[in-house]
Design a protein around this motif. Structure first.
Motif, mmCIF file in Angstrom:
data_model
loop_
_atom_site.group_PDB
_atom_site.id
_atom_site.type_symbol
_atom_site.label_atom_id
_atom_site.label_comp_id
_atom_site.label_asym_id
_atom_site.label_seq_id
_atom_site.Cartn_x
_atom_site.Cartn_y
_atom_site.Cartn_z
ATOM 1 N N ASN A 111 55.253 -61.640 -11.392
ATOM 2 C CA ASN A 111 54.785 -61.069 -12.656
ATOM 3 C C ASN A 111 54.520 -62.165 -13.675
ATOM 4 O O ASN A 111 53.496 -62.175 -14.349
ATOM 5 C CB ASN A 111 55.865 -60.153 -13.251
ATOM 6 N N LYS A 121 49.328 -67.249 -8.785
ATOM 7 C CA LYS A 121 49.945 -66.118 -8.081
ATOM 8 C C LYS A 121 49.352 -65.903 -6.689
ATOM 9 O O LYS A 121 50.038 -65.459 -5.782
ATOM 10 C CB LYS A 121 49.878 -64.835 -8.905
ATOM 11 N N TYR A 159 60.271 -59.044 -20.279
ATOM 12 C CA TYR A 159 59.328 -60.169 -20.226
ATOM 13 C C TYR A 159 59.894 -61.325 -21.047
ATOM 14 O O TYR A 159 59.208 -61.884 -21.892
ATOM 15 C CB TYR A 159 57.970 -59.750 -20.776
ATOM 16 N N GLU A 182 51.362 -63.962 -13.766
ATOM 17 C CA GLU A 182 50.167 -63.237 -14.221
ATOM 18 C C GLU A 182 49.853 -63.515 -15.690
ATOM 19 O O GLU A 182 48.819 -63.118 -16.193
ATOM 20 C CB GLU A 182 50.396 -61.717 -14.083
ATOM 21 N N LYS A 201 57.958 -58.764 -3.456
ATOM 22 C CA LYS A 201 58.014 -58.122 -4.761
ATOM 23 C C LYS A 201 59.457 -57.803 -5.152
ATOM 24 O O LYS A 201 59.870 -57.990 -6.293
ATOM 25 C CB LYS A 201 57.184 -56.843 -4.726
#
Lengths: 582, 582
Positions: free
Chosen positions: B516, B490, A127, B519, B508
């Motif tokens: 991701n 998203k 991340y 989010e 994906k």
């Protein structure tokens, strides 16, 4: 319009202004009748306040519902805080919010967005976009920009031109391993990614550009040690009509400029020592001279007694640890164990305590008297209260070993202050080094480095002894740059290739274009390349480079965030006329 | 020390100084008793003089023996020239040489080192290092450095941070073809070289960096048209908490700054026109607005008579050529032939001469009266003395055709002055375009571009009609940059992938990391990327980019100087677990 101000700029002088801010919900405190929110953006944090008396019910409810890392936009009035926070520039004011809009929601982040986070390395890398929100990473990226922008400013000011050299070049087996790039339009042929723009910058000098620089990505497909990246950034520079002093003075100027503008540190003329001297005095070609502890050579004053370990050694050397007499026996034993580890590979340490009363106590009192020990103290510059540590063995090994011990002790004693800067030049590197494996000479710097011109004859008779016009810039025990005066004479270049075991055909195949260029009036030239990643880290007081790179790869060369490298389709392989071997 | 001064800086005020210069023998004139040599370096040319009365015999002989492009070092005295050259800054002085040293010899170059050279493209590329010695190339590289350094200065001043994004990334089949890089450490897996840092700069925005820029190499493995390079340089930028106007204003500011500082040209606020308008008025989404000749739509005033060609056409449009009534019939016929070529593919041109006496003479006088023609003149803004050219056909084709004719005529009439600069913004591009071949929608800009938010519903019912928050910066008929406000939600991003025919799994797999990231509190953001190679060329009044690249590739993607791409060894392939297909 998303904002009138950023989250770091409002001050008491802005009182009563109506402002709009956007940012991330960093923290919130809910006292029931009052809610405070720290709103964060790149520039800082501003405190938002909502309270029963002054805010509508809906507004308070919405504020209470905000989660961490929600992106919001607020409008409100700048008011004075009742309890001020003197730790942050915006600490005297807060925003009484009249309007709140959620721009985006957020799941709970997998680790806390704080300077000290609870996220492990792997999670942080996966991340990375959240990791970058943490000041400790964000500030490092901003710092890097500051350094590279000052470098450009300085070099442009000296008439260096930024010229982009190509990324898709030709593979040369010399040196480290290339990353290669299959060519679709030229089936069966490959480009390589540059390990450095070396030959191109030399061609730019042949082309008369006189002063070149580039901050440029370079690539090496090597097994990665910790803190090595397959792609890294180089400050690449070259100058024409220069000798070694010209290059050294120019880049000493650059380094001083960076230390002054970035760190507000003024450094005098950098010491310049030869490679041979650096090895003899520090056991390293990148000595950390923030502290002394230079090697004293003890052969002549230690090989006259019956101590066979010294007598049989090629070299006996010692260092004096300041105030080292305070070390307990246990501490000394710890260092002895440390040098015996396979990574260092030494047999042990002989030590001499220099007592406050002027006497000496050593681990070899059986063999040496006080006069001997006093001689050793003199040669290692040991004073009362110091501790002399002595190692012996074959020359190259013992120097390396004592060199590593010196740094380890410097570290322990706190002599390696990251906010102190001790740059130096190491010069006169050997031109060649012998490679046992291939039973041939390799270029110590690279094949284009000029030998000392008065040693050309030696190059034929005893190549290993020849020194090069090559130099490293060393800062706090790290090599941050290296360069050389290049060969510009085609005959010397041929001789050099010959010494490196190239046949004429091989030399022509791989470097024919450069040899050709040397036929058409190549000027004398030389240059340097500095590693930007490391330079930035060291200037910022760190030795690890990873956090100064926005999206680094891990030690397997993987980017785990985007999942690269990855499989590609059969179509892609087919187009390139390639197939995978099982 | 090789020089006290460079070859471009000595002036009459330096008279009698003893100086040392180094450089290349550019030209020499031998009058027997006197020899003059033009000594050249990057900075200019200085004249050296040797003469019987004042120089030794040996010195004169050595001077006479110098060949073109020899590299020499001279010491001498600055004296006043007897016949001055006012064309060059050093033209009032010359150097009476007392000492001459040859630093390197040179073979006769394969082409002359002059602005106008006798070398063809292929030869110049093979010896690019000699080509760069020519002022006309050298100055372009210096110009490029000036532009890129002003860009950095401006963006840094606005708090943009230069962040390096990775070069070894992941291959995505979307868009153009990737160059791929086999990974040795991860056998059977591949990196890709970036076509742009698009996703990384968006992640930097998610990471809170707020304002990012990078001048960065990008790569596309496409069949090369003239003036396309497999590696090219992009000025890549992204901003958070911005709407379209914020981005446009910022980069309008940058462009104005460049025009002012580099060209000393002041430009007012840039026109902003929508894509639909640009197509309707100029038949192009990158209109050259240095000249007018806007399209007039004539359907309503040309389809009421018996002229079937117009009556059956979807669209009838015309342009007025200023002073075009001066064209001979032969010239008009030439343009008619020009539009009939297969590259344009039109059927012909109807023309109307606007006579000085207010009458009209057209090629369709059989069908239309003076009143009709006067209406056409009004709609195309034609005045007395102008020439109206009219084309008809299906909408998309006829606009493109008349657009190309407009530019061709503008060129011929000298209305495309390279030293005049007419920038504009083209906005509101369509979000999607229909691809006949794959029978699906493609992203017009890229899959991360935000649709107009009030058209989200339309995205479900009639995707082809949806406009995007996407914009191009156009300068003198060239697209020099394009960008968009990005999707940061998203759900909209998922909807977009769906419209582009991605399955959830595919989306994906390829862009999971970005989905991701969305989010966790992605801010509203947008940006732009400008093509540096082209921007530099256009600012310098050229349309060809090759000479603004130090080492360009040819149209087969080859660097013929270094001979890349080339074969690699079997060992290299083996290490990568690859084999070549026959």
């Amino acid at each position: 319009m998303y904002r009138t101000h950023n989250c770091g700029e409002l001050r008491i002088s802005d009182l009563n202004k109506k402002v709009t801010l956007s940012g991330w919900v960093h923290k919130s405190r809910d006292k029931g009748f009052m809610v405070w929110i720290d709103l964060r953006d790149r520039y800082g944090v501003s405190q938002l306040i909502f309270d029963e008396k002054r805010s509508s019910k809906d507004l308070i409810k919405n504020a209470k519902d905000l989660g961490r890392e929600y992106v919001i936009q607020v409008t409100g009035k700048v008011i004075e805080r009742s309890s001020k926070n003197t730790n942050i520039p915006t600490g005297e004011i807060e925003i009484l919010v009249s309007d709140l809009k959620i721009l985006n929601s957020s799941k709970v982040p997998p680790f806390t967005i704080e300077n000290k986070t609870d996220g492990g390395e792997e999670l942080r890398m996966k991340y990375r976009y959240l990791d970058i929100r943490r000041n400790s990473i964000k500030d490092k990226l901003i710092f890097r920009n500051k350094v590279s922008s000052e470098i450009r400013k300085y070099l442009n000011g000296l008439n260096f031109i930024d010229v982009e050299t190509p990324c898709l070049i030709k593979s040369t087996p010399e040196g480290a391993r290339d990353f290669i790039v299959p060519s679709r339009m030229n089936s069966g042929k490959f480009y390589a990614l540059p390990q450095s723009p070396q030959t191109f910058k030399q061609l730019l000098m042949v082309g008369g550009l006189d002063r070149y620089f580039q901050i440029v990505k370079c690539f090496r497909d090597e097994d990665l040690r910790a803190d090595r990246q397959p792609e890294f950034t180089q400050i690449d520079c070259e100058m024409s009509f220069v000798n070694q002093d010209d290059v050294l003075n120019t880049f000493e100027g650059l380094t001083k400029h960076l230390l002054k503008t970035i760190k507000n540190v003024k450094v005098d003329k950098f010491p310049r020592i030869t490679y041979d001297n650096a090895i003899a005095k520090y056991g390293s070609d990148k000595p950390d001279i923030r502290f002394s502890m230079e090697f004293g050579e003890l052969n002549s004053i230690s090989q006259h007694k019956d101590f066979n370990i010294f007598n049989s050694a090629e070299l006996v050397i010692g260092i004096s640890v300041p105030k080292g007499n305070d070390f307990t026996r246990k501490e000394i034993d710890k260092y002895i164990a440390w040098v015996k580890r396979p990574q260092i590979g030494a047999n042990g340490i002989v030590y001499v305590r220099c007592n406050e009363d002027g006497t000496y106590k050593s681990s070899v009192d059986k063999f040496y008297d006080q006069k001997d020990l006093a001689n050793w103290a003199k040669t290692t510059n040991a004073n009362k209260g110091d501790l002399i540590l002595i190692m012996s063995g074959d020359k190259d090994n013992v120097r390396r070993q004592l060199g590593e011990l010196r740094v380890e002790i410097g570290e322990t004693l706190g002599l390696r202050n990251p906010n102190e800067f001790a740059p130096l030049w190491v010069t006169d590197f050997p031109l060649l080094k012998w490679d046992e494996e291939s039973n041939s000479y390799h270029a110590m710097h690279h094949p284009f480095t000029s030998p000392k011109l008065d040693q050309i004859d030696l190059l034929k008779s005893n190549p290993g002894e020849v020194k090069a016009n090559a130099y490293d810039l060393v800062l706090n025990g790290n090599e941050i740059g290296g360069g050389s005066i290049r060969i510009h004479d085609k005959n010397i270049q041929s001789l050099m290739f010959k010494n490196l075991g190239f046949s004429e055909k091989q030399a022509k195949e791989q470097f024919g274009f450069l040899m050709n260029a040397f036929e058409y009036g190549a000027p004398p030239h030389g240059g340097i390349a500095l590693g930007l990643d490391r330079l930035v880290a060291i200037l910022d007081g760190n030795e690890s480079i990873k956090d100064y790179i926005a999206f680094p790869k891990n030690n397997s060369g993987k980017d785990i965030m985007i999942d690269a490298p990855s499989s590609i389709s059969k179509d892609q392989l087919d187009e390139l006329s390639l197939s995978l071997k099982k």
